[in-house]
Design an enzyme around this catalytic site. Structure first.
Site, PDB file in Angstrom:
ATOM      1  N   HIS A  76      -0.864  -6.651  -0.978  1.00  0.00           N
ATOM      2  CA  HIS A  76      -0.701  -7.097  -2.360  1.00  0.00           C
ATOM      3  C   HIS A  76      -2.020  -7.314  -3.110  1.00  0.00           C
ATOM      4  O   HIS A  76      -2.000  -7.552  -4.317  1.00  0.00           O
ATOM      5  CB  HIS A  76       0.179  -8.355  -2.408  1.00  0.00           C
ATOM      6  CG  HIS A  76       1.086  -8.391  -3.599  1.00  0.00           C
ATOM      7  ND1 HIS A  76       2.139  -9.256  -3.718  1.00  0.00           N
ATOM      8  CD2 HIS A  76       1.085  -7.657  -4.753  1.00  0.00           C
ATOM      9  CE1 HIS A  76       2.743  -9.061  -4.884  1.00  0.00           C
ATOM     10  NE2 HIS A  76       2.123  -8.101  -5.525  1.00  0.00           N
ATOM     11  N   ASP A  79       8.119 -12.438  -5.249  1.00  0.00           N
ATOM     12  CA  ASP A  79       7.354 -12.667  -4.024  1.00  0.00           C
ATOM     13  C   ASP A  79       7.782 -13.993  -3.392  1.00  0.00           C
ATOM     14  O   ASP A  79       8.172 -14.929  -4.106  1.00  0.00           O
ATOM     15  CB  ASP A  79       5.858 -12.759  -4.409  1.00  0.00           C
ATOM     16  CG  ASP A  79       4.895 -12.467  -3.263  1.00  0.00           C
ATOM     17  OD1 ASP A  79       5.206 -12.805  -2.123  1.00  0.00           O
ATOM     18  OD2 ASP A  79       3.805 -11.930  -3.549  1.00  0.00           O
ATOM     19  N   HIS A  82       5.479 -15.596  -1.995  1.00  0.00           N
ATOM     20  CA  HIS A  82       4.183 -16.271  -2.153  1.00  0.00           C
ATOM     21  C   HIS A  82       3.696 -16.168  -3.597  1.00  0.00           C
ATOM     22  O   HIS A  82       4.047 -15.217  -4.305  1.00  0.00           O
ATOM     23  CB  HIS A  82       3.147 -15.611  -1.248  1.00  0.00           C
ATOM     24  CG  HIS A  82       3.603 -15.456   0.175  1.00  0.00           C
ATOM     25  ND1 HIS A  82       4.210 -14.309   0.639  1.00  0.00           N
ATOM     26  CD2 HIS A  82       3.555 -16.319   1.227  1.00  0.00           C
ATOM     27  CE1 HIS A  82       4.513 -14.452   1.920  1.00  0.00           C
ATOM     28  NE2 HIS A  82       4.134 -15.664   2.312  1.00  0.00           N
ATOM     29  N   ASP A  84       0.378 -15.944  -4.349  1.00  0.00           N
ATOM     30  CA  ASP A  84      -0.837 -15.102  -4.344  1.00  0.00           C
ATOM     31  C   ASP A  84      -1.812 -15.506  -5.452  1.00  0.00           C
ATOM     32  O   ASP A  84      -2.435 -14.654  -6.099  1.00  0.00           O
ATOM     33  CB  ASP A  84      -0.464 -13.609  -4.458  1.00  0.00           C
ATOM     34  CG  ASP A  84       0.339 -13.121  -3.255  1.00  0.00           C
ATOM     35  OD1 ASP A  84       0.366 -13.810  -2.222  1.00  0.00           O
ATOM     36  OD2 ASP A  84       0.958 -12.038  -3.356  1.00  0.00           O
ATOM     37  N   HIS A 109      -5.135 -10.685  -0.306  1.00  0.00           N
ATOM     38  CA  HIS A 109      -3.770 -10.429  -0.799  1.00  0.00           C
ATOM     39  C   HIS A 109      -3.064 -11.714  -1.219  1.00  0.00           C
ATOM     40  O   HIS A 109      -2.037 -11.654  -1.888  1.00  0.00           O
ATOM     41  CB  HIS A 109      -2.934  -9.641   0.237  1.00  0.00           C
ATOM     42  CG  HIS A 109      -2.390 -10.459   1.367  1.00  0.00           C
ATOM     43  ND1 HIS A 109      -1.263 -10.100   2.082  1.00  0.00           N
ATOM     44  CD2 HIS A 109      -2.836 -11.609   1.935  1.00  0.00           C
ATOM     45  CE1 HIS A 109      -1.025 -10.989   3.029  1.00  0.00           C
ATOM     46  NE2 HIS A 109      -1.959 -11.906   2.963  1.00  0.00           N
ATOM     47  N   ASP A 129       6.692  -7.753  -4.162  1.00  0.00           N
ATOM     48  CA  ASP A 129       6.321  -7.894  -2.746  1.00  0.00           C
ATOM     49  C   ASP A 129       7.627  -7.875  -1.949  1.00  0.00           C
ATOM     50  O   ASP A 129       8.527  -8.687  -2.199  1.00  0.00           O
ATOM     51  CB  ASP A 129       5.582  -9.236  -2.581  1.00  0.00           C
ATOM     52  CG  ASP A 129       5.016  -9.436  -1.183  1.00  0.00           C
ATOM     53  OD1 ASP A 129       5.617  -8.941  -0.210  1.00  0.00           O
ATOM     54  OD2 ASP A 129       3.983 -10.126  -1.069  1.00  0.00           O
ATOM     55  N   ASP A 182       8.382  -8.960   0.748  1.00  0.00           N
ATOM     56  CA  ASP A 182       8.709 -10.213   1.453  1.00  0.00           C
ATOM     57  C   ASP A 182       9.439 -11.212   0.568  1.00  0.00           C
ATOM     58  O   ASP A 182       9.805 -12.302   1.012  1.00  0.00           O
ATOM     59  CB  ASP A 182       7.478 -10.819   2.146  1.00  0.00           C
ATOM     60  CG  ASP A 182       6.444 -11.437   1.214  1.00  0.00           C
ATOM     61  OD1 ASP A 182       6.785 -11.886   0.113  1.00  0.00           O
ATOM     62  OD2 ASP A 182       5.263 -11.485   1.633  1.00  0.00           O
ATOM     63  N   GLU A 212       3.442  -4.445   0.664  1.00  0.00           N
ATOM     64  CA  GLU A 212       3.612  -5.224   1.901  1.00  0.00           C
ATOM     65  C   GLU A 212       4.697  -4.683   2.825  1.00  0.00           C
ATOM     66  O   GLU A 212       5.147  -5.391   3.733  1.00  0.00           O
ATOM     67  CB  GLU A 212       3.823  -6.724   1.607  1.00  0.00           C
ATOM     68  CG  GLU A 212       2.660  -7.392   0.835  1.00  0.00           C
ATOM     69  CD  GLU A 212       1.405  -7.654   1.666  1.00  0.00           C
ATOM     70  OE1 GLU A 212       1.471  -7.517   2.911  1.00  0.00           O
ATOM     71  OE2 GLU A 212       0.361  -7.983   1.059  1.00  0.00           O
TER      72      GLU A 212
END
Ligand code: ARG
Ligand code: MN
Ligand code: MN
Length: 347
Positions: A119, A142, A144, A146, A159, A250, A252, A295
């Site tokens: 990412h 995401d 996260h 980031d 990332h 992302d 994830d 990712e």
């Protein structure tokens, strides 16, 4: 909804030049890069997503698909850590290259799909997009945020810091990271919305709160429902003016049961239907200009089935962002086909 299509087409006509003529041409940019984090294998993401049938799916949606292939990234030999951040010059240089390629593809009038890679590549992808469309807004889907700076990052991995490089509002909190002198932060905190957060570091939390960034955690999705979350997201970004959307997705963000082949999985993620609803709503604005899908790490699929699940999910969200619907479409049939006079109808 019946109004959506014509309405979005009408809106598109009133847009700045960077958004015009985009609707039927898609560019694919592969970015096989993994130095924004420490697990190898994510550089094979672009090939894995293509192998899952991406080009064919988009062609079936009636797009002219231009696959620009993969960028070639160099690993710089002399690239010492900056603080605890590994490979700063290599990541900086890769993003500079990607930014130029993205700017060229957007400038040529394509809707662009960037296949990562990790990412950290969103730095170059969003930067290049912004060179053509300075008024873009950013939707970051995401687990996260980031948004660590090198001073808040627990891992040092770039990332987990991409958004911090993009934001004007964080400029005086960012040290000079070697490899990034080519770019200037340009994004305002109010032009960004997060969806799907569930693993936010303490330093990231204070940044989100201090800058007043709009975000929807998984808890917010549980509470409000994904339909309301998308309504508020699009209202927040587009109510003042219609502008190009950069969607940074992302993989994830999805629950690890759906997308296991990824480097930093977090339990309790988006369901298949929630993820697809997000991309459908973004498509329905008629304003999607660039999408990153990052990712996907093929070496982390425990079984061939786990890998297949992750890559076909990646293809599904891309197709949905580009207009594949769950209600079908009648591209091939302007009207219901009728049997010819002399054909027997039924046996
Ligand atoms: N793009 C990602 N998967 N990012 C994960 C980031 C994890 C953690 N917050 C970090 O900064 O290291
Ligand atoms: Mn993530
Ligand atoms: Mn991410």
């Amino acid at each position: 909804m019946a109004l959506r299509g014509p309405l979005s087409r009408l809106l598109r006509c009133t847009l700045s030049s960077c958004q015009q003529n985009r609707s039927h041409s898609v560019a694919i940019l592969g970015a096989p890069f993994s130095k924004g984090q420490k697990r190898r294998g994510v550089e094979h993401g672009p090939k894995a997503i293509r192998d899952a049938g991406l080009v064919e799916r988009l062609s079936n949606l009636d797009y002219a698909v231009h696959d620009f292939g993969d960028l070639t990234f160099k690993h710089l030999e002399k690239d010492e850590h900056f603080m605890h951040v590994p490979f700063p010059r290599t990541v900086g240089r890769a993003n500079q290259l990607l930014s130029g390629a993205m700017s060229g593809a957007v400038g040529a009038g394509h809707t662009c799909i960037m296949l990562g890679g990790d990412h950290s590549l969103a730095i170059g992808s969003v930067d290049g997009h912004a060179q053509q469309c300075p008024d873009l807004c950013l939707i970051w889907v995401d687990a996260h945020a980031d948004i660590n700076t090198p001073l808040t990052s627990p891992s040092g991995n770039l990332h987990g810091q991409s958004v911090a490089f993009l934001l004007k509002d964080l400029q005086n909190k960012m040290p000079q990271v070697p490899g990034f002198s080519w770019m200037k932060p340009f994004l305002s905190a109010r032009d960004l919305v997060y969806i799907g957060l569930r693993d936010v570091d303490p330093g990231e939390h204070i940044i989100l709160k201090t800058l007043g960034i709009q975000y929807f955690s998984m808890r917010d999705i549980d509470r409000m429902g994904i339909q309301r979350v998308m309504e508020v997201t699009l209202d927040h970004l587009l109510a003042r003016k219609q502008r190009p959307i950069h969607l940074s997705f992302d993989i994830d963000a999805f629950d690890p049961s759906l997308a296991p082949a990824t480097g930093t999985p977090v339990n309790g993620g988006l369901t298949y239907r929630e993820g697809i609803y997000v991309t459908e709503e973004i498509h329905n604005t008629g304003l999607l200009s660039v999408m990153d899908v990052v990712e996907v790490n093929p070496t982390l699929g425990a079984t061939p089935e786990a890998l297949e699940a992750t890559t076909s999910l990646a293809v599904d969200v891309i197709a949905s962002a580009l207009g594949q619907t769950r209600e079908g479409a009648h591209i091939a049939f302007p009207k219901i086909p009728e049997p010819k006079e002399d054909t027997e109808l039924r046996l």
